[in-house]
Structure formats: structure tokens, C-alpha cells
Design an enzyme around this catalytic site. Structure first.
Site, mmCIF file in Angstrom:
data_model
loop_
_atom_site.group_PDB
_atom_site.id
_atom_site.type_symbol
_atom_site.label_atom_id
_atom_site.label_comp_id
_atom_site.label_asym_id
_atom_site.label_seq_id
_atom_site.Cartn_x
_atom_site.Cartn_y
_atom_site.Cartn_z
ATOM 1 N N GLU A 36 1.013 -1.069 -0.200
ATOM 2 C CA GLU A 36 0.043 0.020 0.093
ATOM 3 C C GLU A 36 1.025 1.230 0.038
ATOM 4 O O GLU A 36 1.890 1.320 0.929
ATOM 5 C CB GLU A 36 -0.848 0.120 1.242
ATOM 6 N N ARG A 263 5.469 -12.264 9.892
ATOM 7 C CA ARG A 263 6.076 -11.173 9.409
ATOM 8 C C ARG A 263 7.443 -11.114 10.188
ATOM 9 O O ARG A 263 7.633 -12.123 11.073
ATOM 10 C CB ARG A 263 5.438 -10.162 10.341
ATOM 11 N N LYS A 273 4.337 0.340 10.244
ATOM 12 C CA LYS A 273 4.400 1.450 9.466
ATOM 13 C C LYS A 273 3.779 2.765 10.268
ATOM 14 O O LYS A 273 4.382 3.843 10.126
ATOM 15 C CB LYS A 273 3.427 1.166 8.174
#
Length: 559
Positions: A36, A263, A273
Site C-alpha cells: 500500500e 512477519r 508502518k
RNA sequence: UGGGGCGUGGCCAAGUGGUUAAGGCACCGGAUUUUGAUUCCGGCAUUCGUAGGUUCGACUCCUACCGCCCCAGCCA
């Protein structure tokens, strides 16, 4: 470079790919990396990039780069560009297959119409609060929306009017019609579309006021691109039933398989983020490419190489287990790469003047010094030697602290790297008692030869006073003092920032050959570490990528 | 008894019923060294979350228990 790149180790996802190829389910593999554009890429993304592009590469398949740009409020072009740059720098190419989920907005809309026509979606007017109430809780089932059984024709009309902009933000939403009693909350009539007026989408401008949700967009985007294996992180595992539901209920001839892996978590840094964005926006770091950041841009500016990052991604593996990798793994990767390729140079970080009294006044010698101890192909360079030189303050002490000390000491000898053996004859101090100069003698017979009748253990680096060049050196340390700053909830994690994460040394002296150093060219400053020129600073500024391994430091800790 | 995952040495991680339980990082020795670097040798889990069970044989199959992670955004 550092020789052949090691091939990627296998993992459970590659095993699935092997099976799908062997069984004939697929004859070609197609993956995608779907960021994104709401921030810069970090080392955790690198794990996904290396996985997705790596599989495509090794199986002679394809990997697309696709921006998941369904939320214009958080996204922008700066990120779209930075992300492409970082993926390329890491060594991957999408061969023109650059896509945006927003490329599919019209098709996504038509599929939504199809769902409505099949009675699988409806327009809901519940506001945020009530929608939450109706959703139920983790343990209790939800309740059907009062709008759930609206006639198809009415849904069609309303949805078209939502697109036309007849309703304000939040007034209407398109929802899937699945099961409000599902134990999986993601299946309790999830939202498909929401209304967003007044935001300019970086790709579609003001063409839409209706934006699809990620969960609805992702499976369709994957299918439209013919993706075979859709790899994502663990938190989407619960969403997989919905991913499959979407593809099972629309007319689309492709059904990618979603597979989840864990992750990456790295000690002493943050990976979310949101937190990285906060570090940047609140000025705790210089920007997304601050060399202390775990971002690709930061690591790059710090002096990491794409090969080292890829190697790291291979070493940590792909599994479904929670993990928190030690920094030493990353450090070992970059040291290994740089040791093999970085030319050696001498740089004195904390200069101490040293005068060689028996060295002829005004004489300057050009010594030939190897650029690399093991790679002869790197050749030799000239290093000048003179009566006045500088050594590092840490390489001299008046009285040896212990028997293992092998640097310079009053009355002791030491080898100047690539030059002569010198002896410290006297120490000059200022009024405060601080050492400001060393008076030494040298043995002319020790150039490229060992002294007779004695052995000199220590070797120290130095820079010629006459030709040395001033430089600034930035020493970086871990960004946080705590191994798991991510574990601190909320936005107050910044108190864990390491106040010593950056040390700037402005009076350094480096050998002349370093004056023309260019960014991203690595050097080993002998006995100090690996450094590279900063690409943004105006003068001659070097960033320390990583120190050399230092077994002496460990010894020093002990009595 | 809401649902979904995960648990192999300090940290990652192989292992998919028959092996002495890979490998990397870290760590500890020792050799070489004009970088206390590199390199090189050697050491480092009788044990796989726990307890039972199946089997000639289990890290691998079954059962129960324990621990940890994720999910109630009109974020991704």
C-alpha cells in the site's frame, strides 16, 4: 562483488509450489508484491519481496508489482515512486507489470453489481456505531442489519446512486450478505464499499467517490492478474474464507491460493508502518531514509547492499512462527558481503598528533599499500608517509592496562599499518594535563620487513598530516534501547529511543584517496568498520554501516 | 468448548514414522594473521511446550493439557 549468490533455501511455501507444479494444478507460477503506498518499504517488506520475486525467478514465473491503493486518504505518489525505486534497488524487476488496484475500480464495481444481482450484497444504512453493535462480539453472534433483505432492484438503484455521489460519507455502505452468526467475524456481512467525497486519489483523481475495501479488492485483483499463489502475512489468515467467498461468488475464471507466513520482527527496532511514520513526522529521525531506520532507503543510505539484504531474507527463513530476529544476523550478512568486496582505507576518527623525530624534516614518502588483504585483483594504492602523522587517541595509552594490550604505549613499539615500526619516546601534554602530542622515533629498516631481534605485535592505522583530508563521520547505533519497542502499545514508545543512536565526529582525518569517494561505494576503514559516503550531506561525510567484529571489546569488559 | 494460528538449543530454522536431531547467527576454546578483522580447526539439544497413548520404532500419528499470537476499522 562477493561471488555467487547463494540460492534461496526451501520453505513450506516453495513446497506447496512444488506440489502444484508436480500435480499439474499449475504449469506456471505467478506471484505479486502488493504494497500500500502509504509509507516507505522496510526490511519486513524486503522479506516479502524476496519471497515473491524470488519464487517467480527460481520457477521461471512472473511477479507483478501492484499497489493496493484503495484508501486514498492515506496514500500518495511520493510513496508510489519511492517503493518502485526500492524494489528495483533490491534487484528485482516487474518487467512492465506495474499495476494499481485502482486500475480495476470499474471491474470491481461491476462484480459488486453481480453480487447484488445474486442477492449476495446489499446497501446498508447503519451508521458506524450501530454497525458495530450489530456485529456482535468475539463470543456472541451478530444481528442481521434491518437493510439486509432489501429487494435486489432497490440495492442496484441505491448502489448506482452511491457511485453518482448522491449520499454523503458514511451514509451508505455496500455489504456482502454472508452470515452474521459466523464465528469468524470477517464473515459477518463485511463492508465492500464505502463513500469518500472530496479526496483526490493519486491515480484516479476525482473520478470516484466510492472506494472498495481491501478484503474485497485483493482477491479480485489477484484473479484478474492470473496470480497463482497470493502470499501474505499471518494476520490475514482469518480473512482467507472471505477471499475465497468473493472468488466463489463472482464470474471470474481464476482462483489464486492465499498462503500466509509470519512477519519479520527485528530486535531493537520497530517495523509497524504507523510507528515508522511517527518517527519521521515527529522528527525523531531525519526522514524515511535516516540511516538508523529499518527502511530499505535507510539501510541503503547506511551502506547496506542489496545482496546482503537478500542474503538476510534467505537466512531468516519463511515459516508461520512468531519470531524476533537478532540484529547480529543482519550485521553478519553485511559484514560478510563487505569484507569480500570493500577496499581498505585508513581513517583516524579521533586524531592525536604524532611527530617522528628521527624522520627527515620535509620528507614525504609514497608507500604502496594493498587495497585488499585477500583480493589481489584490487591492486595497490599510494599512501603518503611524513614526519607528522595522526593516530587514533584510543590507540595510545601511557601505561598498558594489561598484558594483552598491543597498541602504543610510552616506550613501546607498534607497527604503522603499511609503514614502519615506531616507538613512543615522549608524551606532550597541555596545561590541563591532556595528551596533545606524541614524540616518536621510527626504525627505517622495518618497511615491509619485520624488525630484528624483537617482535612487534600491534598494528595501528594512521593518516599523514600533510596529505590527510578532513571529514565528518557519523557513527550509528541501534535506534532503540529496548529489544522489543514494538511491544510498547500506543504512541509513547519514543521514550525508548536510544539517545546515542547517532554520534557525529567532525574532526576526523582520512587518507587522501577517500576525498573522491562516491555514495554507495563501500570502504573498510581499517580496524574501525565499514563506511560509505553520505549521499545527502554537502561536505565529505561518511556513514558507518557496521563496525568490525570486535573481540577486544569483549575482553576489555572482563577484569 | 467464539474463531483462526503457532510452540525444535540464547535467536532464526531444517526435519513430513526407521538419522549420531541439518544449517546459520550468537557463544566458548585453539591456530594463522602488518586490520584485536578475515580465514582455519574444535566445542555447543540423549532431546523436539507438557503428560499420556498408538507402534518393533515418534520431533514426525492420536488424545488431553499448558503457553503465546491474531480477529469485534466504513485501515491494509
Amino acid at each position: 562483488m562477493s561471488g555467487e549468490e547463494k540460492s534461496a533455501p526451501s520453505n513450506f511455501i516453495r513446497q506447496i509450489v512444488d506440489q502444484d507444479l508436480a500435480s499439474g494444478k499449475h504449469s506456471a507460477i505467478h506471484t505479486r508484491f502488493p504494497p500500500e503506498p502509504n509509507g516507505y518499504l522496510h526490511i519486513g517488506h524486503a522479506k516479502s519481496i524476496v519471497l515473491n520475486f524470488g519464487i517467480a525467478e527460481d520457477y521461471r514465473g512472473l511477479c507483478n508489482l501492484r499497489f493496493d491503493d484503495t484508501n486514498p486518504q492515506k496514500e500518495n505518489v511520493e510513496y508510489v515512486e519511492a517503493i518502485q525505486k526500492d524494489v528495483r534497488w533490491l534487484g528485482y524487476d516487474w518487467d512492465g507489470r506495474l499495476f494499481f488496484a485502482s486500475d480495476y475500480f470499474e471491474q470491481l464495481y461491476q462484480f459488486a453489481v453481480e453480487l447484488i444481482e445474486k442477492g449476495k450484497a446489499f446497501v446498508c444504512e447503519l451508521d458506524y456505531e450501530r454497525m458495530r453493535d450489530y456485529r456482535g462480539t468475539l463470543k456472541e453472534p451478530g444481528k442481521n442489519s434491518p437493510y439486509r433483505d432489501r429487494p435486489i432492484a432497490e440495492n442496484l438503484d441505491l448502489f448506482q446512486r452511491m457511485r453518482a455521489g448522491e449520499f454523503p460519507d458514511g451514509a451508505r455502505v455496500l455489504r456482502a450478505r454472508i452470515d452474521m452468526a459466523s464465528p469468524n467475524i470477517n464473515l459477518r456481512d463485511p463492508v465492500l464499499y464505502r463513500i469518500r467525497h472530496g479526496v483526490v486519489h493519486h491515480q484516479t483523481g476525482a473520478a470516484w467517490c466510492l472506494y472498495p475495501m481491501y478484503d474485497y479488492t485483493h482477491p479480485i485483483s489477484d484473479a484478474l492478474e492470473g496470480i497463482t499463489h497470493s502470499l501474505c502475512t499471518l494476520e490475514f489468515e482469518d480473512h482467507r474464507p472471505f477471499y475465497d467467498w468473493v472468488l466463489d461468488n463472482i464470474s471470474i475464471g481464476c482462483h489464486p491460493r492465499q498462503i500466509e507466513f509470519s512477519r519479520l520482527n527485528l530486535e531493537y527496532t520497530v517495523m509497524s508502518k504507523r510507528k515508522l511514520t511517527q518517527l519521521v513526522s515527529e522528527g525523531h529521525v531525519e526522514g524515511w531514509d535516516d540511516p538508523r531506520m529499518p527502511t530499505i532507503a535507510g539501510l541503503r543510505r547506511r551502506g547496506f547492499t542489496p545482496a546482503a539484504i537478500r542474503d538476510f531474507c534467505h537466512r531468516i527463513g519463511i515459516t508461520k512462527a512468531e519470531n524476533r530476529v537478532e540484529m547480529s544476523v543482519l550485521e553478519n550478512c553485511i559484514r560478510e558481503d563487505l569484507d569480500a568486496q570493500a577496499p581498505r582505507r585508513m581513517a583516524v576518527l579521533r586524531p592525536l598528533k604524532l611527530v617522528i623525530e628521527n624522520y627527515p624534516e620535509g620528507r614525504i614518502e609514497a608507500l604502496e599499500v594493498a587495497n585488499h588483504p585477500k583480493d589481489e585483483a584490487q591492486g595497490m594504492r599510494k599512501v603518503t608517509m611524513g614526519r607528522e602523522i595522526y593516530i587514533d587517541r584510543a590507540d595510545f595509552t601511557e601505561v598498558a592496562p594489561n598484558k594483552q594490550w598491543k597498541r602504543l604505549v610510552t616506550g613501546g613499539e607498534v607497527r604503522l599499518r603499511g609503514s614502519y615500526v615506531i616507538r613512543c619516546e615522549a608524551v606532550v601534554k597541555d596545561a590541563q594535563g591532556e595528551i596533545i602530542e606524541l614524540r616518536c622515533s621510527y626504525d627505517p629498516a622495518t618497511l615491509n620487513a619485520n624488525p630484528e631481534g624483537r617482535k612487534v605485535k600491534g598494528v595501528i592505522h594512521w593518516v599523514c598530516a600533510a596529505t590527510g583530508v578532513r571529514a565528518e563521520v557519523r557513527l550509528y547505533d541501534r535506534l532503540f534501547t529496548h529489544p522489543t519497542p514494538d511491544a510498547v502499545s500506543g504512541s509513547d514508545f519514543t521514550y525508548l529511543i536510544n539517545p546515542a543512536s547517532l554520534e557525529v565526529l567532525t574532526d576526523c582525518l582520512v587518507e587522501a584517496a577517500l576525498a573522491e569517494a562516491t555514495p554507495e561505494t563501500p570502504f573498510q576503514f581499517e580496524r574501525e568498520g565499514y563506511f560509505t559516503r553520505d549521499p545527502k550531506a554537502l561536505g565529505l561525510v561518511f556513514n558507518r554501516t557496521v563496525t568490525l567484529r570486535d573481540s577486544w571489546a569483549k575482553l576489555e569488559q572482563q577484569p
